[in-house]
Design a protein around this motif. Structure first.
Motif, PDB file in Angstrom:
ATOM      1  N   ALA A 164       0.837  -1.200   0.000  1.00  0.00           N
ATOM      2  CA  ALA A 164       0.000   0.000   0.000  1.00  0.00           C
ATOM      3  C   ALA A 164       0.873   1.253   0.000  1.00  0.00           C
ATOM      4  N   LEU A 165       1.933   1.237   0.820  1.00  0.00           N
ATOM      5  CA  LEU A 165       2.832   2.392   0.876  1.00  0.00           C
ATOM      6  C   LEU A 165       3.555   2.590  -0.448  1.00  0.00           C
ATOM      7  N   GLU A 166       4.026   1.502  -1.038  1.00  0.00           N
ATOM      8  CA  GLU A 166       4.682   1.591  -2.350  1.00  0.00           C
ATOM      9  C   GLU A 166       3.727   2.153  -3.401  1.00  0.00           C
ATOM     10  N   THR A 167       2.469   1.713  -3.325  1.00  0.00           N
ATOM     11  CA  THR A 167       1.463   2.169  -4.294  1.00  0.00           C
ATOM     12  C   THR A 167       1.178   3.655  -4.139  1.00  0.00           C
ATOM     13  N   VAL A 168       1.003   4.122  -2.903  1.00  0.00           N
ATOM     14  CA  VAL A 168       0.672   5.528  -2.696  1.00  0.00           C
ATOM     15  C   VAL A 168       1.849   6.422  -3.066  1.00  0.00           C
ATOM     16  N   ARG A 169       3.061   5.972  -2.814  1.00  0.00           N
ATOM     17  CA  ARG A 169       4.228   6.778  -3.181  1.00  0.00           C
ATOM     18  C   ARG A 169       4.402   6.838  -4.698  1.00  0.00           C
ATOM     19  N   ARG A 170       4.135   5.739  -5.362  1.00  0.00           N
ATOM     20  CA  ARG A 170       4.203   5.747  -6.828  1.00  0.00           C
ATOM     21  C   ARG A 170       3.134   6.674  -7.399  1.00  0.00           C
ATOM     22  N   ALA A 171       1.939   6.627  -6.804  1.00  0.00           N
ATOM     23  CA  ALA A 171       0.850   7.498  -7.261  1.00  0.00           C
ATOM     24  C   ALA A 171       1.173   8.966  -6.990  1.00  0.00           C
ATOM     25  N   ARG A 172       1.833   9.250  -5.872  1.00  0.00           N
ATOM     26  CA  ARG A 172       2.214  10.633  -5.578  1.00  0.00           C
ATOM     27  C   ARG A 172       3.227  11.145  -6.586  1.00  0.00           C
TER      28      ARG A 172
END
Length: 220
Positions: free
Chosen positions: A112-120
């Motif tokens: 989830a953290l990897e996903t949100v950082r990629r999205a940011r």
């Protein structure tokens, strides 16, 4: 009897070789059988079939996802697959936020953290993605022990204060409140965190977001 006749007709239309016609019928079936009859599993099933027929149907996607999550036994695996398939059709900020939330609920905090950082990285001005990252780090500090949560919190607060009043700011205010309550609990101020949360729940008794934070605190 009239409603049942409509359902039978829609079920026939759902077998149409024309994908758009079938998808429309399935979406209507999902509404009739799932929402009107309060059957989340039927909602997930029929709306999910509509999305398979026509991946661009926003309403079908939302109903299918809601049905997966609202079922007596939430099917989070299916919910994740739905969101990932949606991202292939429309990979926007909102879809990424949904994916982060589903991954978090599945216990996949690191992903989830990897996903949100990629999205940011794709949406650097998104306050909602910034808030989602902050909340993840506060809820699950073990996924990135070296993260500077205080710096991220300060940046989030400055951006929030600079926003004009409106629905968007109200929504972020709710998220920021959740972050602050969890942060208090992690700092050892569990009684104060629970006191603040009880006050918020008294004013918003049906708020699922606050209820989820309450569940987290009860497990603490």
């Amino acid at each position: 009897e009239r409603i049942q006749a409509v359902i039978v007709k829609l079920e026939r239309m759902a077998e149409s070789p024309d994908a758009r016609t079938a998808a429309q019928a399935l979406e209507s079936l999902a509404f009739a059988k799932g929402m009107l009859a309060f059957d989340p599993s039927a909602l997930a099933r029929d709306a999910g079939r509509a999305v398979e027929k026509d991946p661009h149907r926003q309403s079908s996607f939302e109903m299918a996802l809601g049905g997966c999550i609202a079922s007596k036994e939430p099917d989070l695996g299916r919910a994740e697959r739905l969101v990932r398939e949606r991202a292939r059709v429309r990979d926007d900020e909102r879809v990424q936020l949904l994916l982060v939330k589903v991954l978090d609920r599945r216990g996949s905090g690191a992903e989830a953290l990897e996903t949100v950082r990629r999205a940011r990285g794709k949406h650097p001005e998104s306050s909602e993605l910034q808030a989602a990252e902050l909340l993840l780090l506060v809820k699950r500090p073990e996924i990135d022990p070296g993260a500077d949560v205080d710096a991220l919190s300060d940046a989030m607060l400055k951006r929030f204060q600079a926003m004009p009043d409106g629905q968007f700011k109200m929504r972020l205010s709710r998220q920021f409140f959740g972050y602050s309550v969890i942060r208090l609990a992690l700092m050892g101020e569990l009684d104060e965190a629970r006191r603040r949360l009880r006050g918020a729940l008294a004013q918003n008794p049906g708020d699922e977001y606050l209820a989820e934070i309450d569940r987290l605190l009860r497990e603490t």
